[in-house]
Write a protein that holds these residues in place. Structure first.
Motif, PDB file in Angstrom:
ATOM      1  N   GLN A   1     -18.115  84.939  65.452  1.00  0.00           N
ATOM      2  CA  GLN A   1     -19.349  85.628  65.861  1.00  0.00           C
ATOM      3  C   GLN A   1     -19.093  86.435  67.113  1.00  0.00           C
ATOM      4  OE1 GLN A   1     -23.024  83.600  66.408  1.00  0.00           O
ATOM      5  NE2 GLN A   1     -23.203  83.035  64.232  1.00  0.00           N
ATOM      6  N   LEU A   2     -19.540  87.672  67.067  1.00  0.00           N
ATOM      7  CA  LEU A   2     -19.455  88.516  68.257  1.00  0.00           C
ATOM      8  C   LEU A   2     -20.871  88.749  68.757  1.00  0.00           C
ATOM      9  CD1 LEU A   2     -16.839  91.107  66.948  1.00  0.00           C
ATOM     10  CD2 LEU A   2     -16.424  89.142  68.438  1.00  0.00           C
ATOM     11  N   PRO A   3     -21.113  88.538  70.055  1.00  0.00           N
ATOM     12  CA  PRO A   3     -22.463  88.749  70.590  1.00  0.00           C
ATOM     13  C   PRO A   3     -22.788  90.236  70.596  1.00  0.00           C
ATOM     14  CG  PRO A   3     -20.939  88.284  72.380  1.00  0.00           C
ATOM     15  CD  PRO A   3     -20.155  88.157  71.109  1.00  0.00           C
ATOM     16  N   PRO A   4     -24.085  90.592  70.785  1.00  0.00           N
ATOM     17  CA  PRO A   4     -24.431  92.011  70.870  1.00  0.00           C
ATOM     18  C   PRO A   4     -23.604  92.689  71.958  1.00  0.00           C
ATOM     19  CG  PRO A   4     -26.401  90.637  70.921  1.00  0.00           C
ATOM     20  CD  PRO A   4     -25.238  89.711  70.980  1.00  0.00           C
ATOM     21  N   PHE A   5     -23.145  93.892  71.687  1.00  0.00           N
ATOM     22  CA  PHE A   5     -22.367  94.626  72.676  1.00  0.00           C
ATOM     23  C   PHE A   5     -23.311  95.042  73.798  1.00  0.00           C
ATOM     24  CE2 PHE A   5     -19.759  98.291  74.128  1.00  0.00           C
ATOM     25  CZ  PHE A   5     -18.583  97.599  74.324  1.00  0.00           C
ATOM     26  N   PRO A   6     -23.008  94.673  75.048  1.00  0.00           N
ATOM     27  CA  PRO A   6     -23.962  94.935  76.124  1.00  0.00           C
ATOM     28  C   PRO A   6     -24.208  96.416  76.354  1.00  0.00           C
ATOM     29  CG  PRO A   6     -21.921  93.934  76.956  1.00  0.00           C
ATOM     30  CD  PRO A   6     -21.804  93.971  75.483  1.00  0.00           C
ATOM     31  N   LYS A   7     -25.393  96.709  76.879  1.00  0.00           N
ATOM     32  CA  LYS A   7     -25.751  98.108  77.179  1.00  0.00           C
ATOM     33  C   LYS A   7     -24.938  98.605  78.372  1.00  0.00           C
ATOM     34  CE  LYS A   7     -30.425  98.392  75.397  1.00  0.00           C
ATOM     35  NZ  LYS A   7     -30.686  97.050  74.855  1.00  0.00           N
ATOM     36  N   ARG A   8     -24.878  99.926  78.497  1.00  0.00           N
ATOM     37  CA  ARG A   8     -24.174 100.602  79.601  1.00  0.00           C
ATOM     38  C   ARG A   8     -22.740 100.083  79.755  1.00  0.00           C
ATOM     39  NH1 ARG A   8     -27.715 101.373  84.826  1.00  0.00           N
ATOM     40  NH2 ARG A   8     -26.643 103.357  84.719  1.00  0.00           N
ATOM     41  N   THR A   9     -22.106  99.904  78.583  1.00  0.00           N
ATOM     42  CA  THR A   9     -20.773  99.323  78.592  1.00  0.00           C
ATOM     43  C   THR A   9     -19.781 100.229  77.873  1.00  0.00           C
ATOM     44  OG1 THR A   9     -21.700  97.107  78.648  1.00  0.00           O
ATOM     45  CG2 THR A   9     -19.434  97.299  77.868  1.00  0.00           C
ATOM     46  N   GLY A  10     -18.651 100.433  78.504  1.00  0.00           N
ATOM     47  CA  GLY A  10     -17.566 101.171  77.873  1.00  0.00           C
ATOM     48  C   GLY A  10     -16.442 100.214  77.511  1.00  0.00           C
ATOM     49  N   TRP A  11     -15.515 100.673  76.695  1.00  0.00           N
ATOM     50  CA  TRP A  11     -14.465  99.794  76.185  1.00  0.00           C
ATOM     51  C   TRP A  11     -13.154 100.560  76.065  1.00  0.00           C
ATOM     52  CZ3 TRP A  11     -18.043 102.474  73.580  1.00  0.00           C
ATOM     53  CH2 TRP A  11     -17.581 103.326  72.576  1.00  0.00           C
ATOM     54  N   SER A  12     -12.076  99.821  75.970  1.00  0.00           N
ATOM     55  CA  SER A  12     -10.778 100.452  75.731  1.00  0.00           C
ATOM     56  C   SER A  12      -9.787  99.393  75.260  1.00  0.00           C
ATOM     57  CB  SER A  12     -10.260 101.103  77.016  1.00  0.00           C
ATOM     58  OG  SER A  12      -9.001 101.689  76.785  1.00  0.00           O
ATOM     59  N   LEU A  13      -8.937  99.774  74.347  1.00  0.00           N
ATOM     60  CA  LEU A  13      -7.798  98.915  74.025  1.00  0.00           C
ATOM     61  C   LEU A  13      -6.553  99.782  74.062  1.00  0.00           C
ATOM     62  CD1 LEU A  13      -7.261  95.847  72.200  1.00  0.00           C
ATOM     63  CD2 LEU A  13      -5.764  97.697  71.445  1.00  0.00           C
ATOM     64  N   MET A  14      -5.660  99.471  74.983  1.00  0.00           N
ATOM     65  CA  MET A  14      -4.449 100.275  75.141  1.00  0.00           C
ATOM     66  C   MET A  14      -3.236  99.383  75.085  1.00  0.00           C
ATOM     67  SD  MET A  14      -5.204 103.183  77.916  1.00  0.00           S
ATOM     68  CE  MET A  14      -6.480 104.404  77.613  1.00  0.00           C
TER      69      MET A  14
ATOM     70  N   THR B   1     -13.453  95.871  78.860  1.00  0.00           N
ATOM     71  CA  THR B   1     -14.841  96.343  78.804  1.00  0.00           C
ATOM     72  C   THR B   1     -15.332  96.491  80.242  1.00  0.00           C
ATOM     73  OG1 THR B   1     -15.838  94.140  78.761  1.00  0.00           O
ATOM     74  CG2 THR B   1     -15.346  95.143  76.626  1.00  0.00           C
ATOM     75  N   LEU B   2     -16.199  97.479  80.434  1.00  0.00           N
ATOM     76  CA  LEU B   2     -16.723  97.764  81.770  1.00  0.00           C
ATOM     77  C   LEU B   2     -18.223  98.024  81.642  1.00  0.00           C
ATOM     78  CD1 LEU B   2     -15.801  98.403  84.761  1.00  0.00           C
ATOM     79  CD2 LEU B   2     -15.746 100.792  84.057  1.00  0.00           C
ATOM     80  N   THR B   3     -19.017  97.193  82.316  1.00  0.00           N
ATOM     81  CA  THR B   3     -20.478  97.353  82.255  1.00  0.00           C
ATOM     82  C   THR B   3     -20.979  97.889  83.595  1.00  0.00           C
ATOM     83  OG1 THR B   3     -20.586  95.469  80.760  1.00  0.00           O
ATOM     84  CG2 THR B   3     -22.663  96.143  81.793  1.00  0.00           C
ATOM     85  N   LEU B   4     -21.791  98.942  83.505  1.00  0.00           N
ATOM     86  CA  LEU B   4     -22.309  99.549  84.740  1.00  0.00           C
ATOM     87  C   LEU B   4     -23.699  99.014  85.073  1.00  0.00           C
ATOM     88  CD1 LEU B   4     -21.229 103.269  84.155  1.00  0.00           C
ATOM     89  CD2 LEU B   4     -20.016 101.468  85.408  1.00  0.00           C
ATOM     90  N   GLY B   5     -23.970  98.896  86.379  1.00  0.00           N
ATOM     91  CA  GLY B   5     -25.275  98.448  86.840  1.00  0.00           C
ATOM     92  C   GLY B   5     -26.216  99.623  87.070  1.00  0.00           C
ATOM     93  N   LYS B   6     -27.377  99.336  87.654  1.00  0.00           N
ATOM     94  CA  LYS B   6     -28.409 100.365  87.832  1.00  0.00           C
ATOM     95  C   LYS B   6     -27.959 101.514  88.725  1.00  0.00           C
ATOM     96  CE  LYS B   6     -32.417  97.595  86.798  1.00  0.00           C
ATOM     97  NZ  LYS B   6     -33.143  96.438  87.319  1.00  0.00           N
ATOM     98  N   LYS B   7     -27.133 101.188  89.707  1.00  0.00           N
ATOM     99  CA  LYS B   7     -26.650 102.246  90.601  1.00  0.00           C
ATOM    100  C   LYS B   7     -25.272 102.758  90.170  1.00  0.00           C
ATOM    101  CE  LYS B   7     -29.226 100.380  94.476  1.00  0.00           C
ATOM    102  NZ  LYS B   7     -29.126  99.486  95.644  1.00  0.00           N
ATOM    103  N   ASP B   8     -24.981 102.558  88.893  1.00  0.00           N
ATOM    104  CA  ASP B   8     -23.691 102.971  88.327  1.00  0.00           C
ATOM    105  C   ASP B   8     -22.505 102.234  88.948  1.00  0.00           C
ATOM    106  OD1 ASP B   8     -25.128 104.626  86.745  1.00  0.00           O
ATOM    107  OD2 ASP B   8     -24.489 106.498  87.698  1.00  0.00           O
ATOM    108  N   GLN B   9     -22.786 101.141  89.618  1.00  0.00           N
ATOM    109  CA  GLN B   9     -21.668 100.344  90.122  1.00  0.00           C
ATOM    110  C   GLN B   9     -21.117  99.487  88.988  1.00  0.00           C
ATOM    111  OE1 GLN B   9     -24.735  99.411  90.137  1.00  0.00           O
ATOM    112  NE2 GLN B   9     -25.017  97.214  90.520  1.00  0.00           N
TER     113      GLN B   9
END
Lengths: 158, 293
Positions: free
Chosen positions: B172-185, B202-210
């Motif tokens: 099972q994979l949980p819902p992919f979080p919002k404001r999130t980017g991904w990469s596999l290298m 994976t990188l999730t950004l907060g309200k201030k784009d942090q």
């Protein structure tokens, strides 16, 4: 010796019924039990791609399957693609573009490319190189093979 | 080389398969796609005396949506099936990006999602992606059913939390979080070969784009999927900048991973590659997080 299993498998359109030990690899079954020696055996651990056949239409390594697992399924080997008087367009293109030297790897390339070109009738060079990345050729490098695939794609579109 | 003799069973239900595993214990191995097990048997590195073939159990091959936006993937879903699945592309973009990078076309025709995870190879893309995505695994035996989080499933080199009588049946994979980017290298000597080093991010950004949350999980970097815990501490809560990514890459490649040397690359070179890939993966994940804002 372990128990024998009954296998009913359609290879190149012909139904074969044989008894096999479960440890017999599909590659050896094709070559030794059915006499279809067009499927070549290189590395026997899934690296070289020489033993590629189509299993229910999908390319697989026949050295990484047991013959017993093909019961009730369809297999296509290089012998099923065409014959000397009526080559498959990919075989014809390999011949015309000089895409083989010793020919050992060729059956694996051909079987890999049949479903690839059916799904991608007009592939880019990058897509072609990606598609054949699981097949090793030690004679020539891949330039002529890539050109042959481009030629085959043209023939198949025509 | 050829595999040594073994007893062969081809059950058509999970119950039947579990009964065989319970009967034979340590002597038995489930056979999924066989793309790792059969080469090991061909070289006699593995010599199970009983094989329980799962390929005739149709109930184990599916991809289903879960409520809330997650996904359930049957253990016997083939790589090629997951690779082409529209729902996976929509709901698990990291998995969608990962699939074509797994081995070769021929291997992906036959190899399975669950088989790759149960094999617990630290150089396997799905092992690291499943940890990065906080997946969880449904494991069953005749006695019990349990759910194991991905980060507790992989215990070491080719070692998972699976007991001999247990079967991994679903991921099972949980819902992919919002404001999130991904990469596999990854970097490999030949495309689709085992990589020298790789990273799932994976990188999730907060309200201030942090950076709100960062997951970095490294392939071929130790005895299991290596989680970039120190690097995540560097990233989380901070404003995004090239310098931040550089610092995280430095920390990850020196403190979070434990690569070894072999004929293909020294440990030092692998650390260097991990540093470079971390920066690139974070940059890519960041770019992909932006359009989701």
């Amino acid at each position: 010796m372990s128990d024998l299993f009954n296998v009913n498998v359609t290879v190149n359109g012909t139904l074969y019924e044989r008894e096999v030990e479960p440890r017999i690899l599909l590659s050896d079954f094709l070559r030794h039990d059915l006499g279809l020696t067009g499927t070549h055996v290189g590395c026997e651990h899934g690296v070289c791609g020489a033993c590629t056949v189509l299993f229910d239409g999908n390319p697989v390594r026949s050295c990484l399957m047991f013959a017993v697992q093909t019961n009730g399924h369809e297999v296509t080997t290089v012998e099923g693609l065409g014959d000397i008087d009526d080559l498959h367009p990919i075989q014809q293109a390999f011949w015309e573009a000089h895409a083989l030297q010793c020919g050992f790897c060729t059956p694996g390339f051909l079987t890999t490319l049949v479903p690839f070109l059916e799904e991608n009738p007009d592939p880019s060079e990058e897509e072609i190189r990606n598609a054949i990345s699981g097949n090793l050729c030690r004679c020539t490098g891949y330039q002529h093979i890539v050109e042959a695939v481009q030629l085959a794609a043209e023939k198949m579109r025509a | 080389m050829k595999p040594p003799p073994f007893e062969y069973y081809a059950p058509t239900t999970v119950e039947e398969a579990l009964a065989r595993l319970a009967e034979h214990g340590y002597d038995a191995k489930p056979l999924a796609g066989g793309q790792s097990l059969i080469p090991m048997m061909n070289f006699r590195l593995a010599q199970p005396s009983v094989l329980v073939d799962l390929n005739n159990i149709p109930d184990l091959s599916y991809i289903r949506p879960n409520e809330g936006g997650g996904l359930s993937i049957g253990a016997m879903a083939r790589h090629s099936m997951v690779e082409k699945d529209a729902l996976v592309a929509e709901r698990a973009p990291l998995v969608h990006e990962t699939m074509p990078k797994i081995a070769t076309t021929q291997i992906r025709s036959r190899g399975t999602f669950g088989g790759s995870l149960a094999h617990a190879d630290p150089s396997a893309e799905l092992v690291c992606a499943s940890v990065a995505l906080d997946g969880k695994f449904k494991v069953v035996s005749q006695q019990r059913e349990r759910w194991i989080p991905a980060n507790e499933f992989f215990l070491g080199l080719f070692t998972s939390a699976l007991e001999p009588e247990e079967l991994l049946v679903e991921i099972q994979l949980p819902p992919f979080p919002k404001r999130t980017g991904w990469s596999l290298m990854e970097i490999a000597r030949r495309p689709h070969d085992f990589c020298l080093i790789g990273v799932a991010a994976t990188l999730t950004l907060g309200k201030k784009d942090q950076c709100k949350k960062a997951r970095l999980v490294y392939l071929s970097a130790g005895d299991g999927p290596m989680v970039g815990q120190q690097a995540a501490k560097v990233l989380e809560g901070q404003s995004i900048s090239p310098e931040l990514f550089e610092e995280a890459a430095e920390v990850a490649s020196s403190a979070d991973i434990d690569p070894s040397s072999d004929i293909h690359a020294t440990a030092e070179f692998r650390r260097h590659l991990a540093n470079v890939l971390t920066r690139r993966a974070l940059e890519e994940a960041y770019k992909r997080a932006i359009p989701n804002i």
